[in-house]
Design an enzyme around this catalytic site. Structure first.
Site, PDB file in Angstrom:
ATOM      1  N   GLY A   1     -42.709  22.939  39.500  1.00 54.75           N
ATOM      2  CA  GLY A   1     -42.415  23.775  38.341  1.00 54.75           C
ATOM      3  C   GLY A   1     -41.713  23.064  37.198  1.00 54.75           C
TER       4      GLY A   1
ATOM      5  N   GLU B   1     -42.132  19.051  45.082  1.00 58.61           N
ATOM      6  CA  GLU B   1     -43.537  18.637  45.192  1.00 58.61           C
ATOM      7  C   GLU B   1     -44.255  18.796  43.859  1.00 58.61           C
ATOM      8  OE1 GLU B   1     -44.260  21.166  48.667  1.00 58.61           O
ATOM      9  OE2 GLU B   1     -44.784  22.741  47.246  1.00 58.61           O
ATOM     10  N   PRO B   2     -43.869  17.980  42.885  1.00 59.36           N
ATOM     11  CA  PRO B   2     -44.499  18.085  41.570  1.00 59.36           C
ATOM     12  C   PRO B   2     -45.891  17.461  41.543  1.00 59.36           C
ATOM     13  CG  PRO B   2     -42.881  16.304  41.591  1.00 59.36           C
ATOM     14  CD  PRO B   2     -42.857  16.916  42.960  1.00 59.36           C
ATOM     15  N   GLY B   3     -46.764  18.090  40.781  1.00 60.17           N
ATOM     16  CA  GLY B   3     -48.057  17.490  40.472  1.00 60.17           C
ATOM     17  C   GLY B   3     -48.034  17.113  39.003  1.00 60.17           C
TER      18      GLY B   3
ATOM     19  N   ARG C   1     -59.428  23.306  32.210  1.00 61.03           N
ATOM     20  CA  ARG C   1     -58.179  24.057  31.984  1.00 61.03           C
ATOM     21  C   ARG C   1     -58.177  24.925  30.720  1.00 61.03           C
ATOM     22  NH1 ARG C   1     -53.551  22.411  31.412  1.00 61.03           N
ATOM     23  NH2 ARG C   1     -52.448  23.717  32.897  1.00 61.03           N
TER      24      ARG C   1
ATOM     25  N   TYR D   1     -57.687  28.505  32.270  1.00 60.55           N
ATOM     26  CA  TYR D   1     -56.315  29.025  32.162  1.00 60.55           C
ATOM     27  C   TYR D   1     -55.927  29.330  30.721  1.00 60.55           C
ATOM     28  CZ  TYR D   1     -55.758  26.614  36.695  1.00 60.55           C
ATOM     29  OH  TYR D   1     -55.882  26.172  37.976  1.00 60.55           O
TER      30      TYR D   1
ATOM     31  N   CYS E   1     -73.782  24.507  28.311  1.00 61.41           N
ATOM     32  CA  CYS E   1     -74.319  25.803  27.908  1.00 61.41           C
ATOM     33  C   CYS E   1     -73.432  26.925  28.416  1.00 61.41           C
ATOM     34  CB  CYS E   1     -75.765  25.948  28.369  1.00 61.41           C
ATOM     35  SG  CYS E   1     -76.807  24.849  27.402  1.00 61.41           S
TER      36      CYS E   1
ATOM     37  N   TYR F   1     -54.984  18.056  37.041  1.00 55.84           N
ATOM     38  CA  TYR F   1     -56.009  19.102  37.118  1.00 55.84           C
ATOM     39  C   TYR F   1     -57.136  18.869  36.112  1.00 55.84           C
ATOM     40  CZ  TYR F   1     -52.064  20.896  39.632  1.00 55.84           C
ATOM     41  OH  TYR F   1     -51.009  20.990  40.495  1.00 55.84           O
TER      42      TYR F   1
END
Ligand SMILES: *Cc1c(COP(=O)(O)O)cnc(C)c1O
Length: 410
Positions: free
Chosen positions: A227, A268-270, A307, A311, A337, A365
């Site tokens: 986060g 546990e950051p990404g 993304r 999102y 398309c 991501y």
């Protein structure tokens, strides 16, 4: 890091040379930036026994995993395949946390056999795990605190529909199972999936995990998920890691003395580790004036970076071919398309056909969520590290798209 710094960092990379050598569209990662993010986090938490478990679903390239391994990271894996990738990159199984959801028990058994730390996310699996392993294999339990640490200084409770974790309201049930099966619960975990901006909000959420933690006697660690916020837009407020770390450290140390033992503090950051390191470099195929807007149509699309469409995520875009051109409004769209809009009415230095654009924050991501829609191959990935470019994944070709197709005998 602000967007301005991210642009400066990009300007220090030989992007045009990289495009010339490897073509476009291309994912480019700045390896030193990943190291800096890792070091900033561990330095901020240097007064506690902190462990960083990189969430490799953000970016799973073996070379990026190796880079983080050298820094001392562990991994957070959400599928057994991610566990295997981690081991291929050289991570010791015991440094990998396996946090799957909705998996069959077999997949958990495979991970136990591989020697990985298991994180259990539902009561049914907890019962099966306890029944099979008793206290012979430790496990962590993923708690859903029903808290969303929002961007402001308040906590929204709710989140009751989330499929992740075991509800904090089911704690008594959890403890019954743990006691009956004499299980060794060595960690508690929560990951709300939201941005942490404010230390006091985070700590109010952490209190719930502390309350739960005193009821487990064998804990070795508490995992607070991820986060940490990074800047996507100009003027985005990001997490002040150092302030946050000071406040969390103090509260965590107090908890440890109450608990009677020093525990490890896991994150546990990404995104925090890899997002800003990555750029998707694309070429403008067409500039199309319509009655409503000017479209800049690029040689990529939602198949490469989903993304913005998935999102509604904002990704800053700059024109690296015409950095001093007069800013004008563009809608940057892909060649798929679908209405694959990367940016709507965005001010970008004048865009001409043939220009290259850099899409920022593409390190997390991006590639891992890419696909072959419209039968288009995925881009290559290049890692820039210590003054050299390394091709770390080759560009796909049509052969990759038909690789698993089997002609029916018809
Ligand atoms: C995705 C995920 C993360 C990483 O989230 P970021 O927003 O990329 O930092 C951490 N933990 C778990 C369990 C996840 O599923």
């Amino acid at each position: 890091m602000s967007i301005e710094n991210s642009i400066t960092a990009l300007n220090n990379l030989p992007v045009h040379q990289i495009i010339e050598e490897f073509g476009s569209p291309i994912y480019l990662y700045n390896g030193e930036k990943i190291e800096q993010q890792y070091q900033r986090l561990t330095k901020a938490f240097s007064n506690v026994d902190v462990k960083i478990k990189y969430a490799l679903k953000a970016s799973n390239n073996l070379s990026i995993l190796k880079l983080l391994l050298k820094q001392g990271a562990g991994l957070d894996a959400v599928s057994f395949e991610e566990v295997q990738l981690g081991m291929m990159a050289g991570f010791h199984p015991s440094s990998i946390l396996f946090t799957p959801n909705s998996v069959a028990f077999d997949e958990i058994v495979k991970a136990v056999d591989a020697g990985v730390q298991i994180n259990i996310d539902n009561i049914s699996l907890l019962e099966q795990f306890g029944h099979k392993y008793g206290n012979s294999v430790p496990c962590c339990i993923r708690i859903n605190p029903h808290i969303v640490a929002g961007g402001t200084s308040h906590i929204q409770t709710g989140h009751i529909d989330s499929k992740f974790g075991i509800s904090i309201h089911q704690l008594r049930h959890v403890i019954r199972i743990v006691e009956k099966e004499k299980m060794n619960v060595n960690g508690l975990h929560m990951h709300t999936g939201s941005d942490i901006l404010d230390a006091s909000v985070f700590i109010r959420a952490a209190e719930l995990l502390f309350d739960a933690a005193v009821q487990f006697k064998d804990l070795q660690f508490l995992d607070f998920g991820s986060g940490f916020k990074v800047a996507y837009k100009v003027d985005d407020v990001t997490t002040d890691i150092e302030d946050l770390a000071t406040a969390i450290t103090e509260r965590f140390q107090a908890f440890c003395s109450e608990y009677g033992r020093n525990l490890q503090l896991w994150f546990e950051p990404g995104k925090f580790l890899v997002s800003e390191s990555g750029y998707l470099l694309v070429k403008v195929n067409v500039v199309k004036q319509t009655t409503a807007t000017v479209f800049a149509g690029v040689n990529s699309g939602q198949n490469h970076l989903i993304r913005p469409m998935f999102y509604d995520a904002y990704h800053h875009i700059i024109n690296i071919s015409n950095p001093t051109g007069t800013p004008r409004l563009y809608s940057v769209v892909g060649n798929i398309c679908e209405t694959d809009t990367f940016a709507l009415d965005r001010k970008i230095n004048e865009v001409r056909e043939g220009d290259y654009l850099a899409i920022l924050n593409a390190g997390a991501y991006g590639y891992t969520m890419s696909n072959n829609y419209n039968s288009r191959p995925r881009p290559a990935e290049v890692l820039w590290y210590k003054g050299q470019s390394h091709l770390i994944r080759r560009r796909e070709t049509l052969d990759d798209i038909i690789r698993n197709m089997i002609p029916a005998a018809i």
